[in-house]
Design a protein around this motif. Structure first.
Motif, PDB file in Angstrom:
ATOM      1  N   GLY A   1      -0.655 -12.151   6.236  1.00  0.00           N
ATOM      2  CA  GLY A   1      -0.449 -11.036   5.319  1.00  0.00           C
ATOM      3  C   GLY A   1      -0.066  -9.745   6.004  1.00  0.00           C
ATOM      4  O   GLY A   1       0.637  -8.911   5.437  1.00  0.00           O
ATOM      5  N   LYS A   2      -0.511  -9.572   7.251  1.00  0.00           N
ATOM      6  CA  LYS A   2      -0.155  -8.398   8.047  1.00  0.00           C
ATOM      7  C   LYS A   2      -0.442  -8.712   9.513  1.00  0.00           C
ATOM      8  O   LYS A   2      -1.139  -9.673   9.831  1.00  0.00           O
ATOM      9  CB  LYS A   2      -0.939  -7.161   7.601  1.00  0.00           C
ATOM     10  CG  LYS A   2      -2.433  -7.249   7.821  1.00  0.00           C
ATOM     11  CD  LYS A   2      -3.118  -5.980   7.383  1.00  0.00           C
ATOM     12  CE  LYS A   2      -4.618  -6.076   7.654  1.00  0.00           C
ATOM     13  NZ  LYS A   2      -5.305  -4.845   7.311  1.00  0.00           N
ATOM     14  N   CYS A   3       0.085  -7.882  10.388  1.00  0.00           N
ATOM     15  CA  CYS A   3      -0.157  -8.043  11.822  1.00  0.00           C
ATOM     16  C   CYS A   3      -1.600  -7.644  12.122  1.00  0.00           C
ATOM     17  O   CYS A   3      -2.046  -6.567  11.723  1.00  0.00           O
ATOM     18  CB  CYS A   3       0.808  -7.177  12.621  1.00  0.00           C
ATOM     19  SG  CYS A   3       0.509  -7.229  14.405  1.00  0.00           S
ATOM     20  N   LYS A   4      -2.318  -8.511  12.823  1.00  0.00           N
ATOM     21  CA  LYS A   4      -3.715  -8.215  13.141  1.00  0.00           C
ATOM     22  C   LYS A   4      -3.839  -7.179  14.244  1.00  0.00           C
ATOM     23  O   LYS A   4      -4.892  -6.581  14.411  1.00  0.00           O
ATOM     24  CB  LYS A   4      -4.435  -9.490  13.553  1.00  0.00           C
ATOM     25  CG  LYS A   4      -4.599 -10.452  12.410  1.00  0.00           C
ATOM     26  CD  LYS A   4      -5.403 -11.656  12.797  1.00  0.00           C
ATOM     27  CE  LYS A   4      -5.565 -12.576  11.601  1.00  0.00           C
ATOM     28  NZ  LYS A   4      -6.393 -13.725  11.902  1.00  0.00           N
ATOM     29  N   SER A   5      -2.768  -6.950  14.980  1.00  0.00           N
ATOM     30  CA  SER A   5      -2.808  -5.999  16.074  1.00  0.00           C
ATOM     31  C   SER A   5      -2.508  -4.566  15.613  1.00  0.00           C
ATOM     32  O   SER A   5      -3.260  -3.647  15.888  1.00  0.00           O
ATOM     33  CB  SER A   5      -1.809  -6.410  17.154  1.00  0.00           C
ATOM     34  OG  SER A   5      -1.842  -5.525  18.239  1.00  0.00           O
ATOM     35  N   CYS A   6      -1.377  -4.393  14.891  1.00  0.00           N
ATOM     36  CA  CYS A   6      -0.972  -3.032  14.510  1.00  0.00           C
ATOM     37  C   CYS A   6      -1.040  -2.759  13.009  1.00  0.00           C
ATOM     38  O   CYS A   6      -0.871  -1.625  12.581  1.00  0.00           O
ATOM     39  CB  CYS A   6       0.443  -2.745  15.019  1.00  0.00           C
ATOM     40  SG  CYS A   6       1.750  -3.656  14.167  1.00  0.00           S
ATOM     41  N   GLY A   7      -1.244  -3.814  12.195  1.00  0.00           N
ATOM     42  CA  GLY A   7      -1.359  -3.630  10.752  1.00  0.00           C
ATOM     43  C   GLY A   7      -0.034  -3.588  10.010  1.00  0.00           C
ATOM     44  O   GLY A   7      -0.002  -3.270   8.824  1.00  0.00           O
ATOM     45  N   ALA A   8       1.075  -3.911  10.686  1.00  0.00           N
ATOM     46  CA  ALA A   8       2.386  -3.920  10.030  1.00  0.00           C
ATOM     47  C   ALA A   8       2.397  -4.945   8.893  1.00  0.00           C
ATOM     48  O   ALA A   8       1.735  -5.972   8.968  1.00  0.00           O
ATOM     49  CB  ALA A   8       3.476  -4.242  11.050  1.00  0.00           C
ATOM     50  N   SER A   9       3.183  -4.672   7.860  1.00  0.00           N
ATOM     51  CA  SER A   9       3.241  -5.574   6.702  1.00  0.00           C
ATOM     52  C   SER A   9       3.893  -6.901   7.085  1.00  0.00           C
ATOM     53  O   SER A   9       4.581  -7.008   8.099  1.00  0.00           O
ATOM     54  CB  SER A   9       4.015  -4.921   5.570  1.00  0.00           C
ATOM     55  OG  SER A   9       5.343  -4.676   5.979  1.00  0.00           O
TER      56      SER A   9
END
Length: 61
Positions: A41-49
């Protein structure tokens, strides 16, 4: 030493039941790589969609 070899062999050929490989997803923003069956659902590292996550091709064996 044996433990390291086991971890590397598991990473290089991760498979699901039925012989299908796990997909590899790469974040276009931070370059983080995730192995998952479905697109996260999103990048776990930076939170990107999730639209910033692209599926990487895996080498054929």
């Amino acid at each position: 030493m044996l433990l390291i070899q086991q971890k590397l062999s598991r990473r290089s050929g991760r498979q699901q039941k039925g012989g299908e490989r796990m997909a590899v997803w790469k974040c276009q923003v931070c370059g983080n790589i995730v192995e998952a069956r479905c697109k996260p659902g999103k990048c776990k590292s930076c939170g990107a969609s999730k639209d910033k996550l692209i599926k990487e091709a895996q080498p054929q064996k």
